[in-house]
Design a protein around this motif. Sequence first.
Motif, PDB file in Angstrom:
ATOM      1  N   SER A  57      28.568 -21.895 -21.509  1.00 61.08           N
ATOM      2  CA  SER A  57      29.488 -22.522 -22.458  1.00 61.08           C
ATOM      3  C   SER A  57      29.277 -22.043 -23.878  1.00 61.08           C
ATOM      4  O   SER A  57      30.243 -21.957 -24.656  1.00 61.08           O
ATOM      5  CB  SER A  57      29.339 -24.050 -22.396  1.00 61.08           C
ATOM      6  N   VAL A  58      28.049 -21.735 -24.266  1.00 62.95           N
ATOM      7  CA  VAL A  58      27.757 -21.304 -25.637  1.00 62.95           C
ATOM      8  C   VAL A  58      27.042 -19.958 -25.626  1.00 62.95           C
ATOM      9  O   VAL A  58      27.538 -18.970 -26.180  1.00 62.95           O
ATOM     10  CB  VAL A  58      26.907 -22.353 -26.389  1.00 62.95           C
ATOM     11  N   LEU A  59      25.867 -19.906 -24.994  1.00 62.36           N
ATOM     12  CA  LEU A  59      25.106 -18.647 -24.973  1.00 62.36           C
ATOM     13  C   LEU A  59      25.879 -17.552 -24.259  1.00 62.36           C
ATOM     14  O   LEU A  59      25.784 -16.368 -24.618  1.00 62.36           O
ATOM     15  CB  LEU A  59      23.755 -18.879 -24.292  1.00 62.36           C
ATOM     16  N   GLY A  60      26.667 -17.936 -23.275  1.00 63.85           N
ATOM     17  CA  GLY A  60      27.451 -16.944 -22.545  1.00 63.85           C
ATOM     18  C   GLY A  60      28.583 -16.339 -23.341  1.00 63.85           C
ATOM     19  O   GLY A  60      29.181 -15.343 -22.914  1.00 63.85           O
ATOM     20  N   LEU A  61      28.909 -16.929 -24.502  1.00 62.41           N
ATOM     21  CA  LEU A  61      29.970 -16.374 -25.347  1.00 62.41           C
ATOM     22  C   LEU A  61      29.500 -15.167 -26.143  1.00 62.41           C
ATOM     23  O   LEU A  61      30.327 -14.427 -26.677  1.00 62.41           O
ATOM     24  CB  LEU A  61      30.488 -17.461 -26.308  1.00 62.41           C
ATOM     25  N   LEU A  62      28.187 -14.979 -26.242  1.00 57.52           N
ATOM     26  CA  LEU A  62      27.676 -13.815 -26.978  1.00 57.52           C
ATOM     27  C   LEU A  62      27.935 -12.534 -26.189  1.00 57.52           C
ATOM     28  O   LEU A  62      28.042 -12.564 -24.960  1.00 57.52           O
ATOM     29  CB  LEU A  62      26.180 -13.980 -27.235  1.00 57.52           C
ATOM     30  N   PRO A  63      28.055 -11.417 -26.893  1.00 60.98           N
ATOM     31  CA  PRO A  63      28.308 -10.151 -26.173  1.00 60.98           C
ATOM     32  C   PRO A  63      27.151  -9.781 -25.261  1.00 60.98           C
ATOM     33  O   PRO A  63      25.982 -10.036 -25.558  1.00 60.98           O
ATOM     34  CB  PRO A  63      28.482  -9.125 -27.314  1.00 60.98           C
ATOM     35  N   GLY A  64      27.499  -9.187 -24.145  1.00 65.19           N
ATOM     36  CA  GLY A  64      26.493  -8.832 -23.166  1.00 65.19           C
ATOM     37  C   GLY A  64      26.202 -10.006 -22.233  1.00 65.19           C
ATOM     38  O   GLY A  64      26.645 -11.132 -22.462  1.00 65.19           O
ATOM     39  N   ASP A  65      25.458  -9.763 -21.195  1.00 68.36           N
ATOM     40  CA  ASP A  65      25.103 -10.810 -20.246  1.00 68.36           C
ATOM     41  C   ASP A  65      23.824 -11.505 -20.712  1.00 68.36           C
ATOM     42  O   ASP A  65      22.752 -11.367 -20.104  1.00 68.36           O
ATOM     43  CB  ASP A  65      24.911 -10.212 -18.844  1.00 68.36           C
ATOM     44  N   VAL A  66      23.961 -12.254 -21.823  1.00 66.29           N
ATOM     45  CA  VAL A  66      22.785 -12.866 -22.434  1.00 66.29           C
ATOM     46  C   VAL A  66      22.150 -13.888 -21.499  1.00 66.29           C
ATOM     47  O   VAL A  66      20.925 -13.974 -21.388  1.00 66.29           O
ATOM     48  CB  VAL A  66      23.159 -13.516 -23.781  1.00 66.29           C
ATOM     49  N   VAL A  67      22.993 -14.681 -20.827  1.00 64.81           N
ATOM     50  CA  VAL A  67      22.458 -15.720 -19.941  1.00 64.81           C
ATOM     51  C   VAL A  67      21.638 -15.088 -18.821  1.00 64.81           C
ATOM     52  O   VAL A  67      20.549 -15.571 -18.478  1.00 64.81           O
ATOM     53  CB  VAL A  67      23.603 -16.579 -19.376  1.00 64.81           C
ATOM     54  N   ASP A  68      22.141 -14.003 -18.246  1.00 64.28           N
ATOM     55  CA  ASP A  68      21.409 -13.336 -17.170  1.00 64.28           C
ATOM     56  C   ASP A  68      20.137 -12.665 -17.678  1.00 64.28           C
ATOM     57  O   ASP A  68      19.154 -12.539 -16.933  1.00 64.28           O
ATOM     58  CB  ASP A  68      22.295 -12.290 -16.488  1.00 64.28           C
ATOM     59  N   VAL A  69      20.141 -12.244 -18.929  1.00 60.48           N
ATOM     60  CA  VAL A  69      18.940 -11.644 -19.504  1.00 60.48           C
ATOM     61  C   VAL A  69      17.866 -12.707 -19.735  1.00 60.48           C
ATOM     62  O   VAL A  69      16.686 -12.514 -19.430  1.00 60.48           O
ATOM     63  CB  VAL A  69      19.274 -10.917 -20.825  1.00 60.48           C
ATOM     64  N   VAL A  70      18.288 -13.862 -20.274  1.00 63.62           N
ATOM     65  CA  VAL A  70      17.336 -14.938 -20.560  1.00 63.62           C
ATOM     66  C   VAL A  70      16.860 -15.603 -19.279  1.00 63.62           C
ATOM     67  O   VAL A  70      15.678 -15.954 -19.141  1.00 63.62           O
ATOM     68  CB  VAL A  70      17.986 -15.969 -21.501  1.00 63.62           C
ATOM     69  N   PHE A  71      17.785 -15.807 -18.339  1.00 59.09           N
ATOM     70  CA  PHE A  71      17.457 -16.452 -17.059  1.00 59.09           C
ATOM     71  C   PHE A  71      17.825 -15.505 -15.921  1.00 59.09           C
ATOM     72  O   PHE A  71      18.844 -15.673 -15.253  1.00 59.09           O
ATOM     73  CB  PHE A  71      18.208 -17.771 -16.914  1.00 59.09           C
TER      74      PHE A  71
END
Length: 446
Positions: A57-71
């Motif tokens: 909802s929020v972190l996933g709006l950043l460019p790139g697959d940030v959620v998959d990188v963090v988790f």
Amino acid sequence: MGSHTIAAGPSPGATAGLLCALALIVAAASVFAGLAQRLRQPAVVGEIVAGVVLGPSVLGLLPGDVVDVVFPPEVMPYLQVLSQLGLVLFMFGVGYEFDAARLRRHGRQVTAVSLTSVALPFALGAALAVALVPWFDRTQMRTDGVLVPALFLGAAMSITAFPVLARIIGERGLQKDRVGVISVACAAIQDVLAWIVLAVVVALAGSTGPWPLVRMALACVALLAALVWLVRPALAWALAPARPWSGALVTHAVLVVGLLLSAWATEAMGLHAVFGAFAFGTVAPRAEVDAAAPEVPERIEQASLLLLPAFFVVTGLSVDLGGLGGHGVLILVAVLVVACAGKFLGAAGAAGLTGANRRDAAVLGVLMNARGLTELVILNVGLGLGVLDGQLFTAMVTMAIVTTVMTGPLLDRFHRPAVPAPRPSEPASRAADDRRPLVVSPDETR
């Protein structure tokens, strides 16, 4: 002699990823909890919001697959296990704080408010599920009919967050106020009723015919009977302060082992582990525990508070506010209207009919509408069962946050603190409180 093959543990990369993820989760939870408290909200509200922020909802709006990188995917199974462990420890605490004697000290008003503020939201929630059937994404669900989703949504709408409500009442100094005492008693009754309905839903969702359902019901009855008639007396005897082994170490071991085994038992029956942990908490002998080692339940609670942020993140990863779309927004609005109307009208209406004035009836309606963490527990059970799709799950999580956040401001609006006793120089009539207290039956004043 037989030999045992030792399975390989997590890879160094997975271990490092898990440690980094936990560090981020705890940091975010602490920051948002602090912000929530500054806004006069319970800290748990900030932790729940932190879980949503760290998701798509929020972190996933950043460019790139940030959620998959963090988790990363290899970290998620371990994070889910930790979240479930935190959930089990938390539900033990909820059961331990559940005081059945409190329910016997109140009369018809508590009964009326409890039943009405469960029945009305349940009926409205079930009706909403029937209305939303054409919009269900069946590819995300494991149930074909409408009965199980309707029962589940009714149970989810009926819940009141007993732990969060107790914390709000404590922070507002309402522990000895008639409205505060009655609201806690009502929340306790409602949660028990909602958990019973949820157990039925879980049994229906997991059964393939009448016999597995009957077998599960018999197993649950046997477990509850064993906990009440065997485990509780055994715990009272073993944890008595007069025993030579009495102390914090033994008490801690007995309670943790007992709650984990009870959670395992309900999980093995086909129910969720939270049922067993909650049931064990209710039968734990509080008098003996408090006399032998009163700090032990608090230690268990502290352990759950460390792990619960992981649960919020696992929940937040399934919440996608940006993916609601037109239908999703309508579902969200409908869920909010049904949730607030059902709880507020059910509780306030019953309180008014049993003698409460408008202000006190409104306060009860506001307090009963707080969902909080308990709602998230139920929603995750439903998501795991496949009785919710992504849109409805997102809408329900948002509803849990909104109804909890709105409790404080509405309580400030409707609740007026008692007027202090008049000074000797003041006429008593000038400081008299014009509020009529909640009407109670004569046996409640004992």
